[in-house]
Scaffold this motif. Sequence first.
Motif, PDB file in Angstrom:
ATOM      1  N   ARG A 112     -15.402 -29.616 -58.942  1.00  0.00           N
ATOM      2  CA  ARG A 112     -15.685 -28.713 -60.055  1.00  0.00           C
ATOM      3  C   ARG A 112     -14.422 -28.062 -60.605  1.00  0.00           C
ATOM      4  NH1 ARG A 112     -21.014 -25.322 -57.937  1.00  0.00           N
ATOM      5  NH2 ARG A 112     -22.049 -27.068 -56.900  1.00  0.00           N
ATOM      6  N   GLY A 113     -13.300 -28.291 -59.952  1.00  0.00           N
ATOM      7  CA  GLY A 113     -12.032 -27.758 -60.440  1.00  0.00           C
ATOM      8  C   GLY A 113     -11.941 -26.254 -60.341  1.00  0.00           C
ATOM      9  N   ARG A 114     -12.485 -25.664 -59.273  1.00  0.00           N
ATOM     10  CA  ARG A 114     -12.431 -24.215 -59.128  1.00  0.00           C
ATOM     11  C   ARG A 114     -11.026 -23.772 -58.745  1.00  0.00           C
ATOM     12  NH1 ARG A 114     -15.828 -24.731 -61.951  1.00  0.00           N
ATOM     13  NH2 ARG A 114     -18.026 -24.168 -61.802  1.00  0.00           N
ATOM     14  N   ASP A 115     -10.632 -22.605 -59.271  1.00  0.00           N
ATOM     15  CA  ASP A 115      -9.288 -22.077 -59.024  1.00  0.00           C
ATOM     16  C   ASP A 115      -9.208 -21.280 -57.726  1.00  0.00           C
ATOM     17  OD1 ASP A 115      -8.063 -22.949 -61.546  1.00  0.00           O
ATOM     18  OD2 ASP A 115      -9.419 -21.504 -62.472  1.00  0.00           O
ATOM     19  N   ILE A 116     -10.278 -20.553 -57.418  1.00  0.00           N
ATOM     20  CA  ILE A 116     -10.251 -19.646 -56.275  1.00  0.00           C
ATOM     21  C   ILE A 116     -11.552 -19.766 -55.487  1.00  0.00           C
ATOM     22  CG2 ILE A 116     -10.128 -17.226 -55.533  1.00  0.00           C
ATOM     23  CD1 ILE A 116      -8.544 -16.660 -58.098  1.00  0.00           C
ATOM     24  N   ILE A 117     -11.429 -19.891 -54.168  1.00  0.00           N
ATOM     25  CA  ILE A 117     -12.585 -19.872 -53.271  1.00  0.00           C
ATOM     26  C   ILE A 117     -12.488 -18.593 -52.450  1.00  0.00           C
ATOM     27  CG2 ILE A 117     -13.845 -21.065 -51.451  1.00  0.00           C
ATOM     28  CD1 ILE A 117     -12.320 -23.617 -52.247  1.00  0.00           C
ATOM     29  N   THR A 118     -13.493 -17.737 -52.547  1.00  0.00           N
ATOM     30  CA  THR A 118     -13.503 -16.478 -51.818  1.00  0.00           C
ATOM     31  C   THR A 118     -14.580 -16.531 -50.748  1.00  0.00           C
ATOM     32  OG1 THR A 118     -12.838 -15.347 -53.844  1.00  0.00           O
ATOM     33  CG2 THR A 118     -13.604 -13.976 -52.048  1.00  0.00           C
ATOM     34  N   LEU A 119     -14.171 -16.290 -49.503  1.00  0.00           N
ATOM     35  CA  LEU A 119     -15.057 -16.440 -48.354  1.00  0.00           C
ATOM     36  C   LEU A 119     -15.304 -15.103 -47.684  1.00  0.00           C
ATOM     37  CD1 LEU A 119     -12.985 -19.351 -46.779  1.00  0.00           C
ATOM     38  CD2 LEU A 119     -14.912 -19.621 -48.323  1.00  0.00           C
ATOM     39  N   ALA A 120     -16.562 -14.860 -47.295  1.00  0.00           N
ATOM     40  CA  ALA A 120     -16.911 -13.633 -46.572  1.00  0.00           C
ATOM     41  C   ALA A 120     -17.276 -13.981 -45.138  1.00  0.00           C
ATOM     42  CB  ALA A 120     -18.098 -12.946 -47.238  1.00  0.00           C
ATOM     43  N   ASN A 121     -16.730 -13.216 -44.182  1.00  0.00           N
ATOM     44  CA  ASN A 121     -17.081 -13.491 -42.796  1.00  0.00           C
ATOM     45  C   ASN A 121     -16.772 -12.299 -41.906  1.00  0.00           C
ATOM     46  OD1 ASN A 121     -16.422 -15.184 -39.949  1.00  0.00           O
ATOM     47  ND2 ASN A 121     -18.147 -15.868 -41.171  1.00  0.00           N
ATOM     48  N   LEU A 122     -17.471 -12.259 -40.758  1.00  0.00           N
ATOM     49  CA  LEU A 122     -17.145 -11.327 -39.690  1.00  0.00           C
ATOM     50  C   LEU A 122     -16.110 -11.996 -38.785  1.00  0.00           C
ATOM     51  CD1 LEU A 122     -20.800 -10.256 -38.823  1.00  0.00           C
ATOM     52  CD2 LEU A 122     -19.167  -9.015 -40.231  1.00  0.00           C
ATOM     53  N   MET A 123     -15.864 -11.415 -37.615  1.00  0.00           N
ATOM     54  CA  MET A 123     -14.875 -12.018 -36.725  1.00  0.00           C
ATOM     55  C   MET A 123     -15.392 -13.305 -36.093  1.00  0.00           C
ATOM     56  SD  MET A 123     -12.819 -10.302 -33.538  1.00  0.00           S
ATOM     57  CE  MET A 123     -12.374  -8.878 -34.507  1.00  0.00           C
ATOM     58  N   ASN A 124     -16.719 -13.420 -35.971  1.00  0.00           N
ATOM     59  CA  ASN A 124     -17.299 -14.614 -35.346  1.00  0.00           C
ATOM     60  C   ASN A 124     -16.862 -15.879 -36.077  1.00  0.00           C
ATOM     61  OD1 ASN A 124     -18.811 -12.912 -33.655  1.00  0.00           O
ATOM     62  ND2 ASN A 124     -20.402 -12.701 -35.212  1.00  0.00           N
ATOM     63  N   GLU A 125     -16.513 -16.890 -35.318  1.00  0.00           N
ATOM     64  CA  GLU A 125     -16.208 -18.218 -35.865  1.00  0.00           C
ATOM     65  C   GLU A 125     -14.941 -18.267 -36.718  1.00  0.00           C
ATOM     66  OE1 GLU A 125     -18.409 -21.094 -35.770  1.00  0.00           O
ATOM     67  OE2 GLU A 125     -20.016 -20.175 -34.624  1.00  0.00           O
ATOM     68  N   LEU A 126     -14.115 -17.241 -36.684  1.00  0.00           N
ATOM     69  CA  LEU A 126     -12.938 -17.233 -37.557  1.00  0.00           C
ATOM     70  C   LEU A 126     -11.980 -18.373 -37.237  1.00  0.00           C
ATOM     71  CD1 LEU A 126     -11.862 -13.521 -38.178  1.00  0.00           C
ATOM     72  CD2 LEU A 126     -12.719 -15.194 -39.813  1.00  0.00           C
TER      73      LEU A 126
END
Length: 228
Positions: A112-126
């Motif tokens: 899709r040609g996205r410029d920015i991927i913003t991810l939300a997460n807690l400490m788990n699985e980092l």
Amino acid sequence: IETREELRTALCDILAGMMQEDSGLDVSSEPAVILVIGVNGVGKTTTIGKLAASYAAQGKRVMLAAADTFRAAAADQLTIWAKRAGADIVRHGEGADPAAVVFDSIAAAKPRGRDIITLANLMNELNKIDRVIARELPDSSRETLLVLDATTGQNAVSQAEQFNKAAKLTGIVLTKLDGTAKGGIVVAISAGLGVPVKYVGVGEGIDDLMPFERRALVEALLPVEGDE
């Protein structure tokens, strides 16, 4: 130093000088990755929504990844913010593998040609998430932002230390800063970890995310003569 105001100025200079200088977020690659982490209730979702809106206003194509899969409400809230910001979103069901959400987000963003991927997460699985990003986007610019509540005291230091061990932090976002004298704990965190504060959240509005100013914070922490 002979006056109270001279003392205040000197203290402001010292405290501001202790904190790392901010050079802004590196989103130079396409796509760039912003990983937003923090404990529950600090304002990760609203911070992501505000970041997405800011970059969308600059003409960037943004995709959000709801990798905090342990609370269905978190993904629901992020979906609302994605609509407000005009961003795409990838989410799985509650309890899904967070790293799988990240993988699918990257897979969807590439064509899709996205410029920015913003991810939300807690400490788990980092650690697992970090490996997925490194494998799928080895040349992408990366930012890892820790969101801290300005009302949090000494406990914020241990939060920052633990998250920094799990995922090397590149910046801090200080939320719930409404102009009162609080948030001073970030002086110790920035100085101790060598991590700059990038943004401050000053409200719930989509535009209420502002670049951090070291001098403004320390001046708010130290009352002027006549203040109680």
